[in-house]
Enzyme design. Sequence first.
Site, PDB file in Angstrom:
ATOM      1  N   HIS A 170       0.547  -1.113  -0.047  1.00 25.60           N
ATOM      2  CA  HIS A 170      -0.018   0.185   0.082  1.00 25.60           C
ATOM      3  C   HIS A 170       0.890   1.142   0.285  1.00 25.60           C
ATOM      4  CE1 HIS A 170       0.542  -0.408   4.381  1.00 25.60           C
ATOM      5  NE2 HIS A 170       0.642   1.180   4.665  1.00 25.60           N
ATOM      6  N   ASP A 186      -0.093  -7.668   1.710  1.00 27.04           N
ATOM      7  CA  ASP A 186       0.520  -6.093   1.850  1.00 27.04           C
ATOM      8  C   ASP A 186       2.137  -6.398   1.219  1.00 27.04           C
ATOM      9  OD1 ASP A 186       0.406  -3.755   1.608  1.00 27.04           O
ATOM     10  OD2 ASP A 186       0.331  -3.706   3.548  1.00 27.04           O
ATOM     11  N   SER A 205       4.831   2.176   8.033  1.00 27.00           N
ATOM     12  CA  SER A 205       4.253   1.213   7.434  1.00 27.00           C
ATOM     13  C   SER A 205       5.069   0.584   6.408  1.00 27.00           C
ATOM     14  CB  SER A 205       3.380   0.648   5.995  1.00 27.00           C
ATOM     15  OG  SER A 205       1.840   1.497   7.213  1.00 27.00           O
TER      16      SER A 205
END
Length: 260
Positions: A73, A120, A212
């Site tokens: 992402h 992811d 992230s």
Amino acid sequence: MGRPPPCAIQPWILLLLFMGAWAGLTRAQGSKILEGRECIPHSQPWQAALFQGERLICGGVLVGDRWVLTAAHCKKQKYSVRLGDHSLQSRDQPEQEIQVAQSIQHPCYNNSNPEDHSHDIMLIRLQNSANLGDKVKPVQLANLCPKVGQKCIISGWGTVTSPQENFPNTLNCAEVKIYSQNKCERAYPGKITEGMVCAGSSNGADTCQGDSGGPLVCDGMLQGITSWGSDPCGKPEKPGVYTKICRYTTWIKKTMDNRD
């Protein structure tokens, strides 16, 4: 080991999505280290930072002289990777910035649904090879999946407070422990796949906005990529969720070998 979870979306997942059961979760774009402290400078030599211009968007992990792992992402149209960085406000001696040549998301990652956290994971191919040394070097990929209770280190430049955001200038680290899959599933009913692993601590140490794509390193081996978690971050009963590296080693190695 190394075999990714199946790509197919199960009907019950679609039902949960339809019912809004994903509310209250966040895919941390750019995801912080809560209850951590400043890392010893360059103690995490594989740590990468993804930038669009001067804006930090995500963390990453160096896994080869031209390869960085991050969360799927985190993909952008045009961005760069910084290696050897500690303080974002000053240029560190080993710091180097390299443009991204190619972003390769896992083929099963669902770009169309921002609340689907499955698969992811993404490989970034750098335009040029990194200059490796003691302060910039790849991390080893885990050969075995992590053990419950295993101590691990998380790191990043993400916010150190939640829900209010306060971003540090220096790389922060914290210690967390691997949760059992059952405990992880109880924390996030119906949302955990075999390609995910949870880690947290009783004091609320956690990753958050800005972290992230960063590493979960256990005994010197990369076991996870920061993916998602609760909002606000840092709830002991709601651990951080990481892409489980041991389920993707075959894809990682095959992708790198085919493009080197």
